[in-house]
Design an enzyme around this catalytic site. Structure first.
Site, PDB file in Angstrom:
ATOM      1  N   LYS A   1      -0.886 -13.621  31.673  1.00  0.00           N
ATOM      2  CA  LYS A   1       0.077 -14.724  31.723  1.00  0.00           C
ATOM      3  C   LYS A   1       1.462 -14.319  31.201  1.00  0.00           C
ATOM      4  O   LYS A   1       2.477 -14.595  31.843  1.00  0.00           O
ATOM      5  CB  LYS A   1      -0.532 -15.832  30.861  1.00  0.00           C
ATOM      6  CG  LYS A   1       0.177 -17.088  30.734  1.00  0.00           C
ATOM      7  CD  LYS A   1      -0.744 -18.092  30.056  1.00  0.00           C
ATOM      8  CE  LYS A   1      -1.323 -17.574  28.737  1.00  0.00           C
ATOM      9  NZ  LYS A   1      -0.927 -18.331  27.561  1.00  0.00           N
TER      10      LYS A   1
ATOM     11  N   ARG B   1     -10.937  -5.797  17.245  1.00  0.00           N
ATOM     12  CA  ARG B   1     -10.413  -6.911  16.455  1.00  0.00           C
ATOM     13  C   ARG B   1     -11.577  -7.775  15.980  1.00  0.00           C
ATOM     14  O   ARG B   1     -12.536  -7.968  16.711  1.00  0.00           O
ATOM     15  CB  ARG B   1      -9.513  -7.796  17.302  1.00  0.00           C
ATOM     16  CG  ARG B   1      -8.184  -7.212  17.593  1.00  0.00           C
ATOM     17  CD  ARG B   1      -7.470  -8.065  18.632  1.00  0.00           C
ATOM     18  NE  ARG B   1      -6.366  -7.311  19.181  1.00  0.00           N
ATOM     19  CZ  ARG B   1      -5.171  -7.241  18.606  1.00  0.00           C
ATOM     20  NH1 ARG B   1      -4.931  -7.898  17.498  1.00  0.00           N
ATOM     21  NH2 ARG B   1      -4.212  -6.514  19.142  1.00  0.00           N
TER      22      ARG B   1
ATOM     23  N   ARG C   1     -13.895 -19.587  22.184  1.00  0.00           N
ATOM     24  CA  ARG C   1     -12.512 -19.702  22.682  1.00  0.00           C
ATOM     25  C   ARG C   1     -12.487 -20.119  24.151  1.00  0.00           C
ATOM     26  O   ARG C   1     -11.660 -20.927  24.553  1.00  0.00           O
ATOM     27  CB  ARG C   1     -11.757 -18.375  22.506  1.00  0.00           C
ATOM     28  CG  ARG C   1     -11.483 -18.020  21.054  1.00  0.00           C
ATOM     29  CD  ARG C   1     -10.252 -17.138  20.905  1.00  0.00           C
ATOM     30  NE  ARG C   1     -10.358 -15.826  21.504  1.00  0.00           N
ATOM     31  CZ  ARG C   1     -10.954 -14.776  20.937  1.00  0.00           C
ATOM     32  NH1 ARG C   1     -11.539 -14.904  19.757  1.00  0.00           N
ATOM     33  NH2 ARG C   1     -10.961 -13.603  21.530  1.00  0.00           N
TER      34      ARG C   1
ATOM     35  N   ARG D   1     -10.831  -4.483  24.418  1.00  0.00           N
ATOM     36  CA  ARG D   1      -9.613  -4.259  23.626  1.00  0.00           C
ATOM     37  C   ARG D   1      -9.937  -3.503  22.339  1.00  0.00           C
ATOM     38  O   ARG D   1     -10.949  -3.763  21.694  1.00  0.00           O
ATOM     39  CB  ARG D   1      -8.976  -5.606  23.248  1.00  0.00           C
ATOM     40  CG  ARG D   1      -8.491  -6.355  24.447  1.00  0.00           C
ATOM     41  CD  ARG D   1      -7.498  -7.386  24.066  1.00  0.00           C
ATOM     42  NE  ARG D   1      -8.049  -8.436  23.214  1.00  0.00           N
ATOM     43  CZ  ARG D   1      -7.497  -9.633  23.105  1.00  0.00           C
ATOM     44  NH1 ARG D   1      -6.396  -9.919  23.760  1.00  0.00           N
ATOM     45  NH2 ARG D   1      -8.036 -10.538  22.323  1.00  0.00           N
TER      46      ARG D   1
ATOM     47  N   ARG E   1      -0.787 -28.353  25.826  1.00  0.00           N
ATOM     48  CA  ARG E   1      -2.161 -28.006  25.472  1.00  0.00           C
ATOM     49  C   ARG E   1      -3.131 -29.165  25.596  1.00  0.00           C
ATOM     50  O   ARG E   1      -4.325 -29.004  25.382  1.00  0.00           O
ATOM     51  CB  ARG E   1      -2.214 -27.492  24.030  1.00  0.00           C
ATOM     52  CG  ARG E   1      -1.312 -26.292  23.802  1.00  0.00           C
ATOM     53  CD  ARG E   1      -1.790 -25.455  22.669  1.00  0.00           C
ATOM     54  NE  ARG E   1      -1.881 -26.203  21.409  1.00  0.00           N
ATOM     55  CZ  ARG E   1      -2.132 -25.631  20.249  1.00  0.00           C
ATOM     56  NH1 ARG E   1      -2.329 -24.327  20.185  1.00  0.00           N
ATOM     57  NH2 ARG E   1      -2.204 -26.341  19.156  1.00  0.00           N
TER      58      ARG E   1
END
Ligand SMILES: [Zn+2]
Length: 212
Positions: free
Chosen positions: A14, A156, A167, A123, A89
């Site tokens: 994005k 992470r 999430r 990641r 949101r």
């Protein structure tokens, strides 16, 4: 003047797509996450508020987000328009937004949850210098070691299957009603976020009737 909203899950690219469109069309790229990070780094009053919320383990409230966006949009340095990322949101914010601004389009970057999982779980972060890696798109020359400083790469803390599932669920719960409101006004263009970035950008422009 062009005014766009971009919506996409974490890992959908994005920020990249918004940046590409903004630099080409002279739009101001308003990334709510970046505004918060900047304020935390520069120890502003807002930054302190954000930091307090996060140290209590809470998400930054919708009211705080709304305040930041209102303030940013009232700055009026967006002569050619803006592209906003990270807002609205929820339903209430979407309605406020529609009442306040003539939106030209909502870009919805669509990425299946399975692909989000694949991308996010790949990641890595350098434990030494903080450089970001992705084992799919940009892996280090030597496995597990940072190209820049040679330190070990780590995952992470919040990039676990479980945390990501939470999430993703929150994302869909919050985003679906927002998309629904914008769809009613026929603003939404949905673009597949899986192809290479240039191809995605071309598709966005095509769907928004913009020059390639
Ligand atoms: Zn490093």
């Amino acid at each position: 003047m062009r005014k766009y909203v971009i919506i996409g899950v974490q890992g959908s690219g994005k920020g990249t797509q918004a940046g590409m469109l903004a630099s080409d069309l002279d739009l101001v790229h308003i990334a709510v996450g970046d505004i918060f990070r900047w304020n935390v780094q520069h120890h502003t009053k807002l930054g302190a508020q954000v930091r307090r919320t996060m140290s209590d383990g809470l998400l930054v409230s919708d009211d705080l987000v709304e305040g930041v966006v209102r303030q940013r949009l009232s700055d009026h340095d967006w002569n050619f328009g803006f592209i906003i990322d990270g807002f609205p949101r929820n339903r209430k914010q979407a309605e406020f937004f529609l009442e306040s601004y003539d939106i030209d389009g909502v870009i919805h970057l669509d990425l299946p949850d399975s692909e989000v999982r694949r991308r996010v779980l790949a990641r890595r972060l350098c434990s030494g210098c903080g450089m970001d890696y992705n084992l799919i798109a940009n892996s280090p020359h030597q496995p597990g070691r940072c190209d820049v400083c040679g330190s070990a790469l780590v995952t992470r803390e919040d990039d676990t299957e479980e945390a990501l599932a939470v999430r993703l669920r929150e994302y869909h719960e919050k985003t679906n009603p927002v998309l629904e409101i914008f769809r009613r006004k026929e603003y939404v263009v949905t673009v597949d976020a899986r192809p290479p970035r240039e191809q995605i950008q071309r598709e966005i422009r095509k769907q928004l009737d913009l020059p390639p």
